[in-house]
Scaffold this motif. Structure first.
Motif, PDB file in Angstrom:
ATOM      1  N   TRP A   1      34.271  32.993  39.184  1.00 34.89           N
ATOM      2  CA  TRP A   1      33.201  32.593  40.088  1.00 34.89           C
ATOM      3  C   TRP A   1      33.122  33.546  41.271  1.00 34.89           C
ATOM      4  CZ3 TRP A   1      29.975  28.795  38.627  1.00 34.89           C
ATOM      5  CH2 TRP A   1      30.425  27.937  37.612  1.00 34.89           C
ATOM      6  N   LYS A   2      31.898  33.775  41.756  1.00 27.51           N
ATOM      7  CA  LYS A   2      31.674  34.564  42.963  1.00 27.51           C
ATOM      8  C   LYS A   2      31.119  33.633  44.034  1.00 27.51           C
ATOM      9  CE  LYS A   2      29.124  38.358  44.954  1.00 27.51           C
ATOM     10  NZ  LYS A   2      28.037  39.311  44.804  1.00 27.51           N
ATOM     11  N   ILE A   3      31.788  33.561  45.166  1.00 30.68           N
ATOM     12  CA  ILE A   3      31.334  32.699  46.257  1.00 30.68           C
ATOM     13  C   ILE A   3      30.166  33.373  46.967  1.00 30.68           C
ATOM     14  CG2 ILE A   3      31.962  31.630  48.451  1.00 30.68           C
ATOM     15  CD1 ILE A   3      34.842  31.413  47.338  1.00 30.68           C
ATOM     16  N   ILE A   4      29.067  32.635  47.045  1.00 28.36           N
ATOM     17  CA  ILE A   4      27.845  33.128  47.680  1.00 28.36           C
ATOM     18  C   ILE A   4      27.750  32.629  49.123  1.00 28.36           C
ATOM     19  CG2 ILE A   4      25.317  33.196  47.511  1.00 28.36           C
ATOM     20  CD1 ILE A   4      26.844  34.525  45.115  1.00 28.36           C
ATOM     21  N   ASP A   5      28.198  31.388  49.353  1.00 30.25           N
ATOM     22  CA  ASP A   5      28.131  30.800  50.685  1.00 30.25           C
ATOM     23  C   ASP A   5      29.296  29.842  50.857  1.00 30.25           C
ATOM     24  OD1 ASP A   5      27.181  30.144  53.229  1.00 30.25           O
ATOM     25  OD2 ASP A   5      25.574  28.848  52.503  1.00 30.25           O
ATOM     26  N   ARG A   6      29.702  29.647  52.101  1.00 27.89           N
ATOM     27  CA  ARG A   6      30.816  28.745  52.404  1.00 27.89           C
ATOM     28  C   ARG A   6      30.640  28.165  53.788  1.00 27.89           C
ATOM     29  NH1 ARG A   6      34.773  33.738  51.894  1.00 27.89           N
ATOM     30  NH2 ARG A   6      33.591  33.661  50.060  1.00 27.89           N
ATOM     31  N   GLN A   7      31.268  27.024  53.996  1.00 35.88           N
ATOM     32  CA  GLN A   7      31.200  26.356  55.299  1.00 35.88           C
ATOM     33  C   GLN A   7      32.452  25.501  55.471  1.00 35.88           C
ATOM     34  OE1 GLN A   7      27.571  24.110  55.761  1.00 35.88           O
ATOM     35  NE2 GLN A   7      28.318  23.039  57.549  1.00 35.88           N
ATOM     36  N   LYS A   8      32.886  25.332  56.722  1.00 32.79           N
ATOM     37  CA  LYS A   8      34.022  24.468  57.055  1.00 32.79           C
ATOM     38  C   LYS A   8      33.576  23.508  58.143  1.00 32.79           C
ATOM     39  CE  LYS A   8      37.411  28.153  56.633  1.00 32.79           C
ATOM     40  NZ  LYS A   8      38.455  28.865  57.360  1.00 32.79           N
ATOM     41  N   TRP A   9      34.226  22.352  58.188  1.00 39.92           N
ATOM     42  CA  TRP A   9      33.985  21.437  59.303  1.00 39.92           C
ATOM     43  C   TRP A   9      35.232  20.614  59.595  1.00 39.92           C
ATOM     44  CZ3 TRP A   9      31.260  20.792  54.673  1.00 39.92           C
ATOM     45  CH2 TRP A   9      31.547  19.639  53.947  1.00 39.92           C
ATOM     46  N   THR A  10      35.231  20.057  60.802  1.00 41.96           N
ATOM     47  CA  THR A  10      36.371  19.258  61.265  1.00 41.96           C
ATOM     48  C   THR A  10      36.160  17.794  60.886  1.00 41.96           C
ATOM     49  OG1 THR A  10      35.333  18.843  63.393  1.00 41.96           O
ATOM     50  CG2 THR A  10      36.761  20.785  63.242  1.00 41.96           C
ATOM     51  N   ASN A  11      37.215  17.011  61.065  1.00 43.52           N
ATOM     52  CA  ASN A  11      37.149  15.570  60.813  1.00 43.52           C
ATOM     53  C   ASN A  11      37.893  14.846  61.936  1.00 43.52           C
ATOM     54  OD1 ASN A  11      36.563  13.175  59.412  1.00 43.52           O
ATOM     55  ND2 ASN A  11      38.602  13.186  58.516  1.00 43.52           N
ATOM     56  N   PRO A  12      37.292  14.834  63.144  1.00 48.00           N
ATOM     57  CA  PRO A  12      37.983  14.189  64.267  1.00 48.00           C
ATOM     58  C   PRO A  12      38.123  12.683  64.078  1.00 48.00           C
ATOM     59  CG  PRO A  12      36.044  15.419  65.018  1.00 48.00           C
ATOM     60  CD  PRO A  12      36.029  15.415  63.524  1.00 48.00           C
ATOM     61  N   THR A  13      39.147  12.131  64.689  1.00 47.33           N
ATOM     62  CA  THR A  13      39.338  10.682  64.701  1.00 47.33           C
ATOM     63  C   THR A  13      39.337  10.231  66.157  1.00 47.33           C
ATOM     64  OG1 THR A  13      41.730  10.778  64.837  1.00 47.33           O
ATOM     65  CG2 THR A  13      40.779  10.798  62.634  1.00 47.33           C
ATOM     66  N   LYS A  14      39.209   8.945  66.361  1.00 45.34           N
ATOM     67  CA  LYS A  14      39.210   8.413  67.722  1.00 45.34           C
ATOM     68  C   LYS A  14      40.602   7.898  68.114  1.00 45.34           C
ATOM     69  CE  LYS A  14      34.362   7.257  67.592  1.00 45.34           C
ATOM     70  NZ  LYS A  14      33.617   7.953  68.549  1.00 45.34           N
ATOM     71  N   LYS A  15      41.610   8.276  67.357  1.00 40.57           N
ATOM     72  CA  LYS A  15      42.974   7.868  67.664  1.00 40.57           C
ATOM     73  C   LYS A  15      43.542   8.750  68.774  1.00 40.57           C
ATOM     74  CE  LYS A  15      43.776   6.274  62.965  1.00 40.57           C
ATOM     75  NZ  LYS A  15      44.533   6.464  61.741  1.00 40.57           N
ATOM     76  N   ILE A  16      44.610   8.283  69.378  1.00 40.02           N
ATOM     77  CA  ILE A  16      45.267   9.016  70.450  1.00 40.02           C
ATOM     78  C   ILE A  16      46.540   9.653  69.901  1.00 40.02           C
ATOM     79  CG2 ILE A  16      46.437   8.787  72.680  1.00 40.02           C
ATOM     80  CD1 ILE A  16      44.507   6.444  73.254  1.00 40.02           C
ATOM     81  N   GLY A  17      46.779  10.888  70.288  1.00 40.72           N
ATOM     82  CA  GLY A  17      47.986  11.576  69.865  1.00 40.72           C
ATOM     83  C   GLY A  17      47.732  13.060  69.676  1.00 40.72           C
ATOM     84  N   ILE A  18      48.804  13.783  69.402  1.00 40.24           N
ATOM     85  CA  ILE A  18      48.692  15.231  69.226  1.00 40.24           C
ATOM     86  C   ILE A  18      47.941  15.561  67.938  1.00 40.24           C
ATOM     87  CG2 ILE A  18      50.005  17.353  68.819  1.00 40.24           C
ATOM     88  CD1 ILE A  18      52.090  16.201  70.788  1.00 40.24           C
ATOM     89  N   ARG A  19      48.318  14.932  66.819  1.00 41.60           N
ATOM     90  CA  ARG A  19      47.627  15.229  65.557  1.00 41.60           C
ATOM     91  C   ARG A  19      46.156  14.848  65.602  1.00 41.60           C
ATOM     92  NH1 ARG A  19      51.461  13.742  60.563  1.00 41.60           N
ATOM     93  NH2 ARG A  19      51.819  11.865  61.751  1.00 41.60           N
ATOM     94  N   PRO A  20      45.783  13.667  66.122  1.00 38.89           N
ATOM     95  CA  PRO A  20      44.348  13.376  66.245  1.00 38.89           C
ATOM     96  C   PRO A  20      43.618  14.389  67.138  1.00 38.89           C
ATOM     97  CG  PRO A  20      45.593  11.347  66.392  1.00 38.89           C
ATOM     98  CD  PRO A  20      46.597  12.481  66.403  1.00 38.89           C
ATOM     99  N   ALA A  21      44.263  14.859  68.177  1.00 42.10           N
ATOM    100  CA  ALA A  21      43.630  15.864  69.040  1.00 42.10           C
ATOM    101  C   ALA A  21      43.413  17.169  68.275  1.00 42.10           C
ATOM    102  CB  ALA A  21      44.486  16.103  70.278  1.00 42.10           C
TER     103      ALA A  21
END
Length: 173
Positions: A137-157
């Motif tokens: 396969w040849k990649i023609i287009d790509r995109q990334k996005w985040t998945n924030p949570t409303k929890k408190i802590g270092i990993r949620p941040a």
């Protein structure tokens, strides 16, 4: 229509990416059983057939027998032991696929309730690119996005600015 909450944010980004690369007139085989996103694709005018829940590591007959113009695979490859085999068995010339990205601050997802709902792979973007390239396969287009949570802590941040999802549009070489 879609809020900025999981899974709606993911659905919004995914349908917009799909609409950018796939016309509603093109038939789709979606890897995985019918799910809420299947219905979203249909609401946007797509004709979608899903696989039936067979173990795609062992049985690729639905893929091999499909005459769909496009294969979609949204968060499915991380559950397979051998995504390479599935990618090689696709006859369609177009692929839209997304995977959760490996997070350095969090271990791979593993459900304690559903033995099948576990991630065998969590890819870095370059690993998924390499897998696709090696499978023809040849990649023609790509995109990334985040998945924030409303929890408190270092990993949620960290989730506020660390991409969690990666989607690609690729064509058969």
């Amino acid at each position: 229509m879609y809020e900025k909450t999981f899974p709606n944010k993911r659905f919004k980004y995914t349908i917009n990416f799909l609409k950018k690369h796939v016309a509603p007139s093109e038939s789709i085989l979606d890897l995985g059983v019918v799910n809420p996103f299947t219905k979203i694709m249909q609401e946007h005018g797509y004709t979608v057939e899903n696989t039936k829940g067979e173990d795609l590591d062992i049985d690729t007959s639905t893929i091999l027998n499909s005459n769909a113009d496009v294969i979609t695979a949204f968060e499915i490859f991380e559950h397979l032991l051998s995504p390479f085999t599935v990618l090689k068995s696709i006859k369609a010339d177009k692929l839209v696929a997304s995977v959760p990205l490996k997070l350095w601050f969090s271990s791979a997802y593993r459900s304690n309730i559903d033995m099948l709902d576990r991630h065998y792979h969590e890819f870095e973007d370059w690993q998924f690119d390499w897998l696709l390239e090696k499978a023809g396969w040849k990649i023609i287009d790509r995109q990334k996005w985040t998945n924030p949570t409303k929890k408190i802590g270092i990993r949620p941040a960290l989730r506020w600015f660390t991409p969690r999802y990666y989607i690609v549009y690729a064509e058969r070489i």
